[in-house]
Scaffold this motif. Structure first.
Motif, short mmCIF file in Angstrom:
data_model
loop_
_atom_site.label_atom_id
_atom_site.label_comp_id
_atom_site.label_asym_id
_atom_site.label_seq_id
_atom_site.Cartn_x
_atom_site.Cartn_y
_atom_site.Cartn_z
N GLN A 122 -13.58 -5.95 -13.16
CA GLN A 122 -12.41 -6.66 -12.63
C GLN A 122 -12.35 -6.66 -11.11
OE1 GLN A 122 -9.11 -4.84 -14.65
NE2 GLN A 122 -9.41 -6.05 -16.51
N ARG A 123 -12.90 -5.65 -10.48
CA ARG A 123 -12.88 -5.61 -9.01
C ARG A 123 -13.59 -6.84 -8.42
NH1 ARG A 123 -14.78 -0.16 -5.80
NH2 ARG A 123 -15.01 -0.97 -3.69
N ALA A 124 -14.51 -7.44 -9.18
CA ALA A 124 -15.21 -8.64 -8.72
C ALA A 124 -14.32 -9.87 -8.73
CB ALA A 124 -16.44 -8.89 -9.60
N ALA A 125 -13.10 -9.74 -9.25
CA ALA A 125 -12.17 -10.87 -9.30
C ALA A 125 -10.98 -10.68 -8.38
CB ALA A 125 -11.68 -11.09 -10.73
N GLY A 126 -10.94 -9.56 -7.67
CA GLY A 126 -9.81 -9.31 -6.78
C GLY A 126 -8.98 -8.14 -7.26
N GLY A 127 -7.65 -8.27 -7.17
CA GLY A 127 -6.77 -7.19 -7.60
C GLY A 127 -6.76 -6.01 -6.65
N PHE A 128 -7.34 -6.16 -5.47
CA PHE A 128 -7.36 -5.04 -4.52
C PHE A 128 -6.41 -5.31 -3.36
CE2 PHE A 128 -11.21 -7.73 -3.84
CZ PHE A 128 -10.84 -8.33 -2.64
N GLY A 129 -6.05 -4.24 -2.66
CA GLY A 129 -5.15 -4.36 -1.51
C GLY A 129 -5.13 -3.07 -0.71
N GLY A 130 -4.52 -3.12 0.45
CA GLY A 130 -4.49 -1.96 1.34
C GLY A 130 -3.39 -0.99 0.98
N LEU A 131 -3.67 0.30 1.22
CA LEU A 131 -2.71 1.37 0.99
C LEU A 131 -2.66 2.21 2.27
CD1 LEU A 131 -2.49 3.52 -2.28
CD2 LEU A 131 -1.77 4.35 -0.05
N ARG A 132 -1.58 2.07 2.99
CA ARG A 132 -1.42 2.75 4.28
C ARG A 132 -0.58 4.00 4.11
NH1 ARG A 132 1.85 -0.28 9.06
NH2 ARG A 132 0.63 -2.00 8.19
N ILE A 133 -1.03 5.11 4.67
CA ILE A 133 -0.23 6.33 4.69
C ILE A 133 -0.03 6.73 6.15
CG2 ILE A 133 0.06 8.69 3.85
CD1 ILE A 133 -1.98 8.14 1.68
N ASN A 134 1.20 6.54 6.63
CA ASN A 134 1.54 6.86 8.01
C ASN A 134 1.82 8.35 8.17
OD1 ASN A 134 1.78 3.96 8.91
ND2 ASN A 134 3.41 3.97 7.38
N SER A 135 1.66 8.83 9.37
CA SER A 135 2.00 10.20 9.68
C SER A 135 3.52 10.34 9.78
CB SER A 135 1.36 10.62 11.01
OG SER A 135 1.65 11.97 11.31
N ARG A 136 4.04 11.47 9.34
CA ARG A 136 5.46 11.72 9.49
C ARG A 136 5.84 11.76 10.96
NH1 ARG A 136 6.11 17.11 6.24
NH2 ARG A 136 3.88 17.26 6.67
N LEU A 137 7.09 11.41 11.26
CA LEU A 137 7.52 11.31 12.65
C LEU A 137 7.39 12.64 13.40
CD1 LEU A 137 10.71 9.03 12.31
CD2 LEU A 137 8.43 8.40 13.13
N LEU A 138 7.53 13.75 12.69
CA LEU A 138 7.46 15.06 13.35
C LEU A 138 6.03 15.47 13.67
CD1 LEU A 138 10.10 17.05 11.24
CD2 LEU A 138 10.39 16.03 13.50
N ILE A 139 5.04 14.77 13.12
CA ILE A 139 3.64 15.14 13.31
C ILE A 139 3.03 14.19 14.34
CG2 ILE A 139 1.45 15.61 12.19
CD1 ILE A 139 3.82 17.27 11.16
N PRO A 140 2.57 14.71 15.48
CA PRO A 140 2.03 13.82 16.52
C PRO A 140 0.72 13.17 16.12
CG PRO A 140 1.67 16.13 17.11
CD PRO A 140 2.55 16.12 15.89
N VAL A 141 0.54 11.93 16.55
CA VAL A 141 -0.69 11.17 16.35
C VAL A 141 -1.43 11.13 17.68
CG1 VAL A 141 -1.62 8.90 15.76
CG2 VAL A 141 0.35 9.80 14.52
#
Length: 548
Positions: free
Chosen positions: A130-149
């Motif tokens: 099925q991956r050859a037909a799509g069904g994929f997308g991005g998954l973003r995990i941001n850093s918590r505000l208290l943790i510096p980037v």
């Protein structure tokens, strides 16, 4: 601060303490077929809420993610959350070894926590091809505000999902593999589900002059490593698969199947349009995908002169060696990444995996240590939880060392048993002429070495035991080996698989069972109340919870 304000603050803090749980994010996905045209020709694809690629999951470290999936396809469906560790919760991993598939016309709700993670990841369907037909997308995990980037906030963030693509449907590709043949070479390369081969001039993203943008780049393809570059714009690497990196500058990046990078790009060039380019690597004939980005005040078209990709896999190997963990940056938790001194931990077990390919009963199969994995009707995790594993599979049909000869491939369900919280060294050796890419679900590991030739214990002197990136996917070049180190501290049933879709479908995968001897909820969750059951356990009463 007034007395009333102080009282209100105290009430808020008390409420947070009572609630206890981290924030929840809720998503409803309607999965259907629809018309897509990644290579400029209409074909049937898999859409989520009418979108291809699918909608982004934008989360922050420690969020609880709830995704209610309605399967309106004519076939079973599962999603995996590629790179998300899902602590103690392999029930939600979305592979046939851990979950019953979602039947057509029904729905299932995934619930998992992006615990102590940051970075760029993606999701995709795992049933069949099925991956050859799509069904994929991005998954973003941001850093918590208290943790510096370790970099300034960008002006904006953009997804760049790249991959090779076939003009044939996923069902046709699957039928070809079932008949015993390979699916051949892909037909093209897409960027975010499109390929601007005609130079339409339509920009998918815009940049303000002088501003810096983050591009989250993932190879969501089926087979090929891709080289990614942006005309005239160097890229500063800042994150790879959940780890902040030393911020080196690159003109292009080799992105192997299943891998993700985050880069910063500054709009400091002539204000006009530019091509983003993704092209196949290590193939006789390069396939290229293009997309346009433009300055907001741009007045000229993108130059037709496309920057060339590097040649040979030695260049790619040297680039891998340049990737380093940023030891001074904070992790997803309030402590430095480098506070985990993995190079000082004693190895308790070394496992060597060697891939092979052969014909079995006249049909093509791929294997690890001579065993080509076969999925079972009853998910392995369910069989184990119900105490019926002996009726579904056998543990350890392969050893820690591959057999002397890999000419004969055995078809079987491949499950390896490991000891909880032991520090393991895994060697991937690739004797074939094609590049391999492996992903281990539920874990991040330290990629300490990739080298040509065959592995031997004296090769350990070449390991990076200080600042190797913690990641979840590793490439193995032809006639080469790769070494990783990790602690098996995430209890559950976890899938180790080739990211090459053809290889995985035809058996180049296995499962690793990590059981907690204390049977504690601190280590693993019980069977979720609404978990689907199937196979030999379908009509059995649910067992007493195993963990307390």
């Amino acid at each position: 601060m007034t007395r009333g304000a102080i009282f209100a603050l105290v009430l808020c803090l008390m409420g947070a303490a009572v609630m206890g749980e981290d924030p929840y994010l809720y998503f409803t996905w309607n999965v259907t077929y629809g018309t897509i045209s990644p290579l400029g020709i209409d074909q049937q694809g898999i859409l989520i809420n009418g979108q291809f690629p699918g909608p982004e999951i934008n989360s922050t470290s420690n969020n609880n993610v709830v995704v209610n999936v309605f399967n309106n396809l004519d076939e079973p469906l599962l999603f995996t959350w590629h790179g998300v560790q899902q602590r103690k919760n392999s029930w939600q991993d979305g592979t046939l070894g851990t979950q019953c598939p979602i039947a057509p016309g029904t729905n299932y709700t995934y619930k998992f926590q992006v615990k102590d993670q940051i970075g760029s990841f993606f999701y995709y369907p795992t049933v069949g091809m099925q991956r050859a037909a799509g069904g994929f997308g991005g998954l973003r995990i941001n850093s918590r505000l208290l943790i510096p980037v370790p970099y300034a906030d960008p002006e904006d963030e953009y997804w760049v999902l790249i991959g090779d693509w076939y003009g044939k449907s996923h069902k046709t590709l699957q039928s070809t593999l079932d008949s015993g043949r390979n699916i051949g070479r892909p037909d093209g390369v897409h960027i975010n589900g499109k390929n601007d081969v005609v130079g339409s001039g339509k920009a998918i993203y815009t940049m303000k002059p002088g501003k810096t943008y983050k591009y989250r780049i993932c190879n969501v393809g089926l087979k090929d490593s891709l080289n990614f570059r942006i005309q005239g714009h160097p890229m500063k690497l800042v994150e790879s698969e959940g780890s902040h990196t030393v911020q080196n500058i690159y003109d292009s990046l080799d992105v192997h199947v299943g891998q993700c990078f985050s880069v910063l790009v500054t709009a400091d060039k002539e204000p006009k349009s530019y091509y983003m380019v993704a092209s196949t690597r290590f193939t006789k004939k390069a396939l290229t995908g293009k997309a346009i980005i433009s300055y907001t005040n741009g007045v000229g078209p993108a130059s037709p002169l496309i920057p060339l990709a590097p040649v040979g896999w030695a260049w790619s190997l040297n680039q891998f060696r340049s990737f380093r963990w940023n030891l001074t940056a904070s992790a997803a938790r309030p402590n430095p990444q480098g506070s985990y001194h993995y190079g000082q931990i004693n190895i308790t077990r070394t496992i060597k995996f060697v891939n092979s390919v052969s014909n079995v009963n006249g049909k093509l199969r791929y294997a690890i240590n001579g065993v080509s994995h076969v999925d079972t009707e009853t998910p392995l995790k369910l069989a184990e939880y119900y105490g019926l594993s002996d009726k579904v599979f056998k543990y350890n049909i392969i050893g820690d060392v591959p057999p002397a000869s890999l000419d004969n491939i055995k078809l079987a369900t491949n499950v390896l048993n490991t000891t909880f919280r032991t520090f393991i060294e895994i060697i991937f050796e690739n004797p074939t002429k094609t590049i391999q890419s492996y992903n281990l679900a539920g874990y991040s590991f330290f990629a300490v070495a990739v080298e040509p030739g065959t592995w031997s214990p004296e090769k350990r002197k070449n390991y990076n035991l200080l600042d190797a990136i913690s990641r979840h996917t590793i490439q193995v070049f032809p006639k080469s080996w790769a070494a990783i180190m990790l602690t098996f501290d995430n209890a559950g049933m976890w899938n180790l698989r080739s990211e090459n879709a053809e290889n995985r479908y035809l058996g180049q995968q296995l499962y690793i069972s990590v059981l907690s001897p204390e049977r504690s909820l601190r280590d693993e969750y019980n069977l979720p109340e609404r978990q689907l059951v199937c196979g030999i356990v379908k009509d059995l009463p649910r067992p007493t919870p195993s963990y307390s």
